[in-house]
Design an enzyme around this catalytic site. Structure first.
Site, PDB file in Angstrom:
ATOM      1  CG  PHE A 125      -0.205   0.517   2.774  1.00  7.57           C
ATOM      2  CD1 PHE A 125      -0.251   1.765   2.831  1.00  7.57           C
ATOM      3  CD2 PHE A 125       0.350  -0.361   3.574  1.00  7.57           C
ATOM      4  CE1 PHE A 125       0.320   2.032   4.124  1.00  7.57           C
ATOM      5  CE2 PHE A 125       0.824  -0.211   4.538  1.00  7.57           C
ATOM      6  CZ  PHE A 125       1.128   1.168   4.769  1.00  7.57           C
ATOM      7  CE  LYS A 155      -3.145  -8.480  -4.578  1.00  9.62           C
ATOM      8  NZ  LYS A 155      -3.631  -7.412  -3.465  1.00  9.62           N
ATOM      9  CD  GLU A 197      -5.830  -5.997   0.010  1.00  5.72           C
ATOM     10  OE1 GLU A 197      -4.776  -6.003  -0.690  1.00  5.72           O
ATOM     11  OE2 GLU A 197      -5.716  -7.018   0.982  1.00  5.72           O
ATOM     12  CB  SER A 212       4.627  -7.380   5.813  1.00  8.33           C
ATOM     13  OG  SER A 212       3.676  -8.207   5.283  1.00  8.33           O
ATOM     14  CB  CYS A 241      10.484  -0.405   2.801  1.00  7.33           C
ATOM     15  SG  CYS A 241      10.978   0.081   1.238  1.00  7.33           S
ATOM     16  CD  GLU A 273       8.378  -2.820   8.324  1.00 10.13           C
ATOM     17  OE1 GLU A 273       7.749  -4.008   8.239  1.00 10.13           O
ATOM     18  OE2 GLU A 273       8.780  -2.152   7.381  1.00 10.13           O
TER      19      GLU A 273
HETATM   20  P1  NAD Z   1       1.395  -6.587   2.966  1.00 12.79           P
HETATM   21  O1  NAD Z   1       2.443  -7.608   3.330  1.00 12.79           O
HETATM   22  O2  NAD Z   1       0.261  -6.563   4.252  1.00 12.79           O
HETATM   23  O3  NAD Z   1       0.531  -6.782   1.647  1.00 12.79           O
HETATM   24  C1  NAD Z   1       1.411  -6.586   0.401  1.00 12.79           C
HETATM   25  C2  NAD Z   1       0.615  -7.222  -0.551  1.00 12.79           C
HETATM   26  O4  NAD Z   1       0.496  -8.753  -0.068  1.00 12.79           O
HETATM   27  C3  NAD Z   1      -0.856  -6.622  -0.886  1.00 12.79           C
HETATM   28  O5  NAD Z   1      -0.955  -6.515  -2.294  1.00 12.79           O
HETATM   29  C4  NAD Z   1      -1.637  -7.431  -0.190  1.00 12.79           C
HETATM   30  O6  NAD Z   1      -2.802  -7.624  -0.893  1.00 12.79           O
HETATM   31  C5  NAD Z   1      -1.053  -8.887  -0.209  1.00 12.79           C
HETATM   32  N1  NAD Z   1      -1.280  -9.730   1.130  1.00 12.79           N
HETATM   33  C6  NAD Z   1      -1.803  -9.402   2.177  1.00 12.79           C
HETATM   34  N2  NAD Z   1      -1.725 -10.483   3.051  1.00 12.79           N
HETATM   35  C7  NAD Z   1      -1.720 -11.577   2.204  1.00 12.79           C
HETATM   36  C8  NAD Z   1      -1.654 -13.020   2.760  1.00 12.79           C
HETATM   37  N3  NAD Z   1      -2.101 -13.348   3.691  1.00 12.79           N
HETATM   38  N4  NAD Z   1      -1.431 -13.851   1.459  1.00 12.79           N
HETATM   39  C9  NAD Z   1      -1.104 -13.263   0.287  1.00 12.79           C
HETATM   40  N5  NAD Z   1      -1.005 -12.084  -0.076  1.00 12.79           N
HETATM   41  C10 NAD Z   1      -1.327 -11.175   1.047  1.00 12.79           C
HETATM   42  O7  NAD Z   1       2.196  -5.321   3.102  1.00 12.79           O
HETATM   43  P2  NAD Z   1       1.479  -3.712   3.241  1.00 12.79           P
HETATM   44  O8  NAD Z   1       1.192  -3.610   4.468  1.00 12.79           O
HETATM   45  O9  NAD Z   1       0.815  -3.501   1.873  1.00 12.79           O
HETATM   46  O10 NAD Z   1       3.026  -2.863   3.124  1.00 12.79           O
HETATM   47  C11 NAD Z   1       3.810  -2.426   4.061  1.00 12.79           C
HETATM   48  C12 NAD Z   1       5.043  -3.662   4.118  1.00 12.79           C
HETATM   49  O11 NAD Z   1       5.597  -3.827   2.796  1.00 12.79           O
HETATM   50  C13 NAD Z   1       5.981  -3.040   5.237  1.00 12.79           C
HETATM   51  O12 NAD Z   1       6.538  -4.323   5.960  1.00 12.79           O
HETATM   52  C14 NAD Z   1       7.296  -2.513   4.271  1.00 12.79           C
HETATM   53  O13 NAD Z   1       8.571  -2.560   4.980  1.00 12.79           O
HETATM   54  C15 NAD Z   1       7.082  -3.260   3.175  1.00 12.79           C
HETATM   55  N6  NAD Z   1       7.674  -2.795   1.943  1.00 12.79           N
HETATM   56  C16 NAD Z   1       8.842  -3.157   1.659  1.00 12.79           C
HETATM   57  C17 NAD Z   1       9.616  -2.576   0.727  1.00 12.79           C
HETATM   58  C18 NAD Z   1      10.809  -3.036   0.206  1.00 12.79           C
HETATM   59  O14 NAD Z   1      11.171  -2.592  -0.812  1.00 12.79           O
HETATM   60  N7  NAD Z   1      11.593  -4.006   0.964  1.00 12.79           N
HETATM   61  C19 NAD Z   1       8.963  -1.488   0.078  1.00 12.79           C
HETATM   62  C20 NAD Z   1       7.654  -1.189   0.353  1.00 12.79           C
HETATM   63  C21 NAD Z   1       7.118  -1.745   1.413  1.00 12.79           C
END
Ligand code: NAD
Length: 497
Positions: free
Chosen positions: A150, A174, A177, A227, A282, A382
Site C-alpha cells: 500500500f 495486483k 487493496e 511485509s 520501507c 517494524e
Molecule cells: P502486506 O504484506 O500486508 O501486503 C503486500 C501485498 O500482499 C498486498 O498486495 C496484499 O494484498 C498482499 N497480501 C496481504 N496479505 C496477504 C496474505 N495473507 N497472503 C497473500 N497475500 C497477501 O504489506 P503492506 O502493509 O501493504 O505494505 C507494508 C509492508 O511492505 C512493510 O512491511 C514494508 O516494509 C514493506 N515494504 C517493503 C519494501 C521493500 O522494498 N523492501 C517496499 C515497500 C514496502
C-alpha cells in the site's frame, strides 16, 4: 455514493465474478471512497489469460516499437503526474509533495527502461572455435505477476512493470487493496500511450488473488513487495510452483550518528526520514543509534523540530499525513503505549494529535522515544508509523553490532564527517542500501533496489540491470555455417579447436 472499482483486462474494465468487495477509504477523513471488487480464482485465470494471449505478439514486436510506447507513456506520465499524485494522497494519505516525489521516482524507472535496446544487447564472439561463432541473447519470460504494497501505489509497481514490458513480457499487476486507483489510472495511461491490449492488466484482490497468481501455471515470475511474513510465503509458494520470484520484505532501518556528525543535519534528516509519509516507508529510519555523549543534544534538536510539524490532510500543505487505515493507526498507537509501559522516555507523544483535517482521519502525530532498550517492541518490531526511537550506544562498534544482528537488512545510514569511518561502515555493515549523511538511500533507477536478510527473499533486486536480468532469460547460440572443411562423425564432447 462510493464508486465500485473492478479489474482491468485486455484494455478495458473487467467486472469479474468474485462477488466480494472491500472498502477503500480516504485516510485523512475516514470516509469510504470506493468499493473494490476482490478477484475469485476464475477472475485470476481470466486476467492471466489476457496476458497469455497478448504475449506472442508483444514478444515479437520490435524493440523500436516497444520502446516507442515506453517513451509515449513517459511523456503522458510526466504531463499528468499531478493527477496521479492526487489519487495517491486521497487513498494513501501521504502529503501531495511526497506523492509527487514517488511518481517522479517511478518515472525514472520508465526512463531507464526506454534504454532497453541497449540493455538487451547480447555478446558476439566470432571464430570461438574454428569456423564457429557464438552469440548470446536475452528473451522475455512471458506473463509476469507484480504484487505491490500500500505504501507506494505508483512507484513500487513502476520498479517492475516498465522493465518487464520493455523487455517483451506481459504483466498482471495486483495492487494493494487499500490503494487500488493508481493502478487503474496507470492502466488507462498505457492504453493512451498505445500499448496493445492485454500487455498490462490489473487484478484486484486479497489472498485469493495472490494465491491464484502464485500457483498459476502460465505466470512465469512474481515480483512481490510487502511485509516480511507475506514475502517469505510468496517466495516459498511461488518457487515451489516453479516460478522465478523476487520478494522484498519489511525493514527496521538504523541511523548511526557518530560524535563528530553535524547534529543539525542529523536532526533534520532524522525528522525527514522518520516522519515523511508518516513513517510508512520501507526505507524510513526508525532507530537512531546515538554514539557517546551526543544523545542529549541530538534528542533535544529532534524534539524541537518534531514539535514544529503540522499533521493533517495531505491536500492542505501539511508536513505529515495520516496512517493508511484505522487499524494501522491503532497498531502504531499500541506500540507507543507499549514503549511507554516498557520504560522508554516518551519525548514527543503523537497520540491525540489535533490534525488539520475534517472528519475522522487516521492520525498519529510525530512521536519520539529516548532511552530505548533493544528488547522493547518499539525497537524489535517494524512499526511502520511516525515513531523514532533513540538508542544510546557507547561506541561505533556497538552500533554496527546492533545493525548487523538485526534480522532485517534493508537500509541504514551513518552520519559523520569522518570519511574513514563512513568507508568502514559501508564496507562492513550487513545491509543492502547504505546512506552516508543520506537518510533514505533509495538507489537511483539504473542501480538496483533491494535489502539483505529478511528484507528480501530471492537473489535479484529490483530495477537497474538486475531488473533486466530478472525479467529475461539468457540464451547462447553456437553456430557453424557449412563450408568445405566441415564433416566427419565425432561422438566426443565438443572441444574448441
Ligand atoms: P502486506 O504484506 O500486508 O501486503 C503486500 C501485498 O500482499 C498486498 O498486495 C496484499 O494484498 C498482499 N497480501 C496481504 N496479505 C496477504 C496474505 N495473507 N497472503 C497473500 N497475500 C497477501 O504489506 P503492506 O502493509 O501493504 O505494505 C507494508 C509492508 O511492505 C512493510 O512491511 C514494508 O516494509 C514493506 N515494504 C517493503 C519494501 C521493500 O522494498 N523492501 C517496499 C515497500 C514496502
Amino acid at each position: 455514493m462510493a464508486t465500485t472499482l473492478y479489474h482491468w483486462k485486455n484494455g478495458e474494465t473487467f467486472e469479474g465474478t468474485g462477488g466480494r468487495f472491500s472498502d477503500v477509504t480516504d485516510p485523512a477523513t475516514g470516509e469510504v471512497s470506493a468499493q473494490l471488487a476482490l478477484a475469485s480464482p476464475e477472475d485470476v485465470d481470466a486476467v492471466v489469460q489476457a496476458a497469455v494471449a497478448a504475449f506472442p505478439k508483444w514478444r515479437d514486436t520490435s524493440l523500436t516499437r516497444r520502446t516507442a510506447v515506453l517513451f509515449a507513456f513517459r511523456e503522458l506520465l510526466n504531463a499528468r503526474k499531478e493527477e496521479l499524485a492526487a489519487i495517491i494522497t486521497a487513498e494513501h494519505g501521504k502529503v501531495l509533495s511526497d506523492a509527487l516525489g514517488e511518481v517522479s521516482r517511478g518515472q525514472e524507472v520508465v526512463e531507464f527502461a526506454c534504454g532497453m535496446p541497449h540493455l538487451l544487447k547480447g555478446g558476439f564472439t566470432e571464430n570461438a572455435s574454428t569456423g564457429v561463432d557464438v552469440h548470446s541473447v536475452r528473451q522475455p519470460l512471458g506473463p509476469v505477476a507484480i504484487i505491490s504494497p500500500f505504501n507506494f501505489p505508483a512507484m513500487v509497481p513502476m520498479w517492475f512493470f516498465p522493465i518487464a514490458i520493455a523487455a517483451g513480457n506481459t504483466v498482471v499487476l495486483k495492487p494493494s487493496e487499500k490503494v487500488p486507483t493508481a493502478a487503474q489510472w496507470m492502466a488507462q495511461l498505457w492504453k493512451d500511450a498505445g500499448l496493445p491490449d492485454g500487455v498490462f492488466n490489473v487484478l484486484n484482490g486479497d489472498k485469493v488473488a495472490v494465491d491464484g497468481l502464485l500457483t498459476h501455471p502460465d505466470i512465469k515470475s512474481v515480483s512481490f513487495v510487502g511485509s516480511t511474513p507475506i514475502a517469505k510465503y510468496v517466495y516459498e509458494t511461488g518457487t515451489a510452483s516453479g516460478k522465478r520470484v523476487q520478494a522484498l520484505g519489511g525493514a527496521k532501518n538504523h541511523m548511526l550518528v557518530l560524535p563528530d556528525a553535524d547534529l543539525d543535519l542529523a536532526a533534520d534528516q532524522a525528522i525527514n526520514s522518520g516522519f515523511g509519509s508518516a513513517g510508512e516507508r520501507c526505507m524510513a529510519i526508525s532507530a537512531i543509534l546515538a554514539v557517546g555523549d551526543i544523545a542529549d543534544e541530538l534528542v533535544s534538536k529532534i524534539k524541537q523540530r518534531a514539535e514544529t510539524l503540522r499533521t493533517g490532510d495531505g491536500r492542505r500543505g501539511c508536513d505529515m499525513g495520516p496512517l493508511v487505515t484505522a487499524a494501522a493507526r491503532d497498531r502504531v498507537s499500541g506500540y507507543v503505549d507499549a514503549g511507554e509501559a516498557a520504560g522508554a522516555t516518551l519525548v514527543v507523544d503523537g497520540r491525540g494529535v489535533s490534525p488539520d483535517a475534517d472528519g475522522e482521519g487516521f492520525f498519529v502525530g510525530p512521536t519520539l522515544f529516548d532511552h530505548v532498550q533493544t528488547d522493547m517492541s518499539i525497537y524489535t518490531d517494524e512499526i511502520f508509523g511516525p515513531v523514532l526511537s533513540v538508542v544510546r550506544v557507547a561506541s561505533y562498534q556497538e552500533g554496527v553490532d546492533l545493525i548487523n544482528s538485526n534480522p532485517y537488512g534493508n537500509g541504514t545510514a551513518i552520519f559523520t564527517n569522518d570519511g574513514g569511518a563512513a568507508r568502514r561502515f559501508s564496507n562492513e555493515v550487513q545491509v543492502g542500501m547504505i546512506g552516508v549523511n543520506v537518510p533514505v538511500p533509495v538507489p537511483i533507477a539504473y542501480y538496483s533496489f533491494g535489502g539483505w536478510k529478511n528484507s528480501l527473499f530471492g537473489d535479484t533486486h529490483a530495477h537497474g540491470v538486475e531488473g533486466v536480468s530478472f525479467f529475461t532469460r539468457g540464451k547462447v547460440v553456437t553456430s557453424r555455417w557449412l563450408d568445405p572443411s566441415h564433416g566427419g562423425l565425432n561422438l566426443g564432447f565438443p572441444q574448441n579447436t
